[in-house]
Design a protein around this motif. Sequence first.
Motif, PDB file in Angstrom:
ATOM      1  N   ASP A 284      -6.423  -9.040   3.896  1.00 14.99           N
ATOM      2  CA  ASP A 284      -6.678  -8.245   5.107  1.00 14.99           C
ATOM      3  C   ASP A 284      -5.997  -8.867   6.325  1.00 14.99           C
ATOM      4  OD1 ASP A 284      -8.188  -6.536   3.559  1.00 14.99           O
ATOM      5  OD2 ASP A 284     -10.105  -7.512   4.072  1.00 14.99           O
ATOM      6  N   VAL A 285      -6.020 -10.202   6.418  1.00 14.19           N
ATOM      7  CA  VAL A 285      -5.366 -10.882   7.542  1.00 14.19           C
ATOM      8  C   VAL A 285      -3.857 -10.655   7.489  1.00 14.19           C
ATOM      9  CG1 VAL A 285      -4.901 -13.138   8.566  1.00 14.19           C
ATOM     10  CG2 VAL A 285      -7.194 -12.588   7.776  1.00 14.19           C
ATOM     11  N   LEU A 286      -3.276 -10.787   6.295  1.00 10.13           N
ATOM     12  CA  LEU A 286      -1.835 -10.550   6.169  1.00 10.13           C
ATOM     13  C   LEU A 286      -1.475  -9.107   6.482  1.00 10.13           C
ATOM     14  CD1 LEU A 286      -1.064 -12.612   2.934  1.00 10.13           C
ATOM     15  CD2 LEU A 286      -0.656 -13.267   5.302  1.00 10.13           C
ATOM     16  N   LEU A 287      -2.326  -8.182   6.103  1.00  9.75           N
ATOM     17  CA  LEU A 287      -2.094  -6.778   6.429  1.00  9.75           C
ATOM     18  C   LEU A 287      -2.133  -6.562   7.941  1.00  9.75           C
ATOM     19  CD1 LEU A 287      -1.707  -3.827   5.556  1.00  9.75           C
ATOM     20  CD2 LEU A 287      -4.204  -3.656   5.341  1.00  9.75           C
ATOM     21  N   ALA A 288      -3.061  -7.219   8.623  1.00  7.93           N
ATOM     22  CA  ALA A 288      -3.121  -7.108  10.084  1.00  7.93           C
ATOM     23  C   ALA A 288      -1.887  -7.714  10.736  1.00  7.93           C
ATOM     24  CB  ALA A 288      -4.379  -7.795  10.592  1.00  7.93           C
ATOM     25  N   VAL A 289      -1.349  -8.813  10.154  1.00 10.58           N
ATOM     26  CA  VAL A 289      -0.121  -9.399  10.697  1.00 10.58           C
ATOM     27  C   VAL A 289       1.044  -8.435  10.562  1.00 10.58           C
ATOM     28  CG1 VAL A 289       1.552 -11.252  10.364  1.00 10.58           C
ATOM     29  CG2 VAL A 289      -0.886 -11.755  10.313  1.00 10.58           C
ATOM     30  N   GLN A 290       1.152  -7.796   9.401  1.00 15.41           N
ATOM     31  CA  GLN A 290       2.240  -6.836   9.210  1.00 15.41           C
ATOM     32  C   GLN A 290       2.065  -5.605  10.094  1.00 15.41           C
ATOM     33  OE1 GLN A 290       2.373  -6.058   4.968  1.00 15.41           O
ATOM     34  NE2 GLN A 290       3.997  -7.579   4.673  1.00 15.41           N
ATOM     35  N   ALA A 291       0.852  -5.185  10.281  1.00 15.46           N
ATOM     36  CA  ALA A 291       0.616  -4.002  11.127  1.00 15.46           C
ATOM     37  C   ALA A 291       0.944  -4.283  12.586  1.00 15.46           C
ATOM     38  CB  ALA A 291      -0.839  -3.553  11.000  1.00 15.46           C
TER      39      ALA A 291
END
Length: 363
Positions: free
Chosen positions: A165-172
């Motif tokens: 989820d953290v990596l997804l937020a970074v990409q977003a």
Amino acid sequence: MDKPAISPSETATATAPSATASAPVHGRWTARFALLLGLVTLTAVAYLGYRFVYLQPLTVQAQQTQASLEQLELRMLAELDASMLQTQQSVADLAAELEADNRAVQQALEQAVAQSLADAKTNKPTTPRQWRLAEAAFLLRMGNYWLQFEGDVSTALSALQRADDVLLAVQAGGNQDEYDLLPVRSALAQEVLALQAVQPLDVQGIYLRLQALAENVPAVRQGLSLQAQTEAADAGQSASFVDAMAQELGKFVRLTDLAELTSDDASADDQVDAGPAAILAARRAVIAALERAQIAVLRHHDEAYQASLADAQQAARQLAAPADPQLTLFLQQLAQMMEQPLNTEMPKISGSLRALSQTMDTL
């Protein structure tokens, strides 16, 4: 009447005995006085000898001893003073060495702390993206810890999902064409699927099932029948009424003997020739083996678990004949418990952390 005249010769003759008698008396007093004078002189000589010959050396010796003691005391005091000075000097030197060592250690610690602070300042995240990547790396490390050291699959899975989820937020929050985190998320997806496929081990359930088996060890009691042992009789001999009565009485006596009771639902090969003491010992052996299996479950020791259940099966076979339904069911339950593995092979979930570390090093 006139007295006769006394001549001078007669007068000298009369006075001579008195003079002779007084001479020894004066001699004895003279001898006594001389003896007394000698004793006084001897006493005076002895006293003077005792005073000057005996007492004088003791006094000199006492004075010499006193002088020696004073010299020894002075010497001991001097040695004690020297020892105290030497000890004080040693303590002072040791204190100086300890102070120097403490200063050196303190300087080394200060240098290490300063170096650590410098490294931290150099490598610290400076952007929100780097902070989020550091958070994801921390979550991945915690997931590896909980899986490898604690064996907690659910906590490790939660940590990996949170990192994703953290990596997804970074990409977003970045550019739309940002694909540098793709290898990390790809490895992370494989690890999440591997953790979801792991079947959790129900330690508590296995422990309780073993406890239930220990509390329900079959108390098998064989079906008993009365079997008469008739004596062999000649085929051609006819028994009289008295012989018949004696035979019937002998049958009754043999029928009431518990030593002649046998099982009527099992063959001679399937019967268990065991007394009450042997059956009680077998029950205790079964319970002890199941308790050892419980301890092996708590420690995740699969070899001890299997060996304990095998011992329980071997001891249970001594409870009754193999064809007994209760014993058969109990042995089947033990066999089912042996099929339960205690050690589940855990997947490797360190690939995503290595990929993320490589990505962070290139920033």
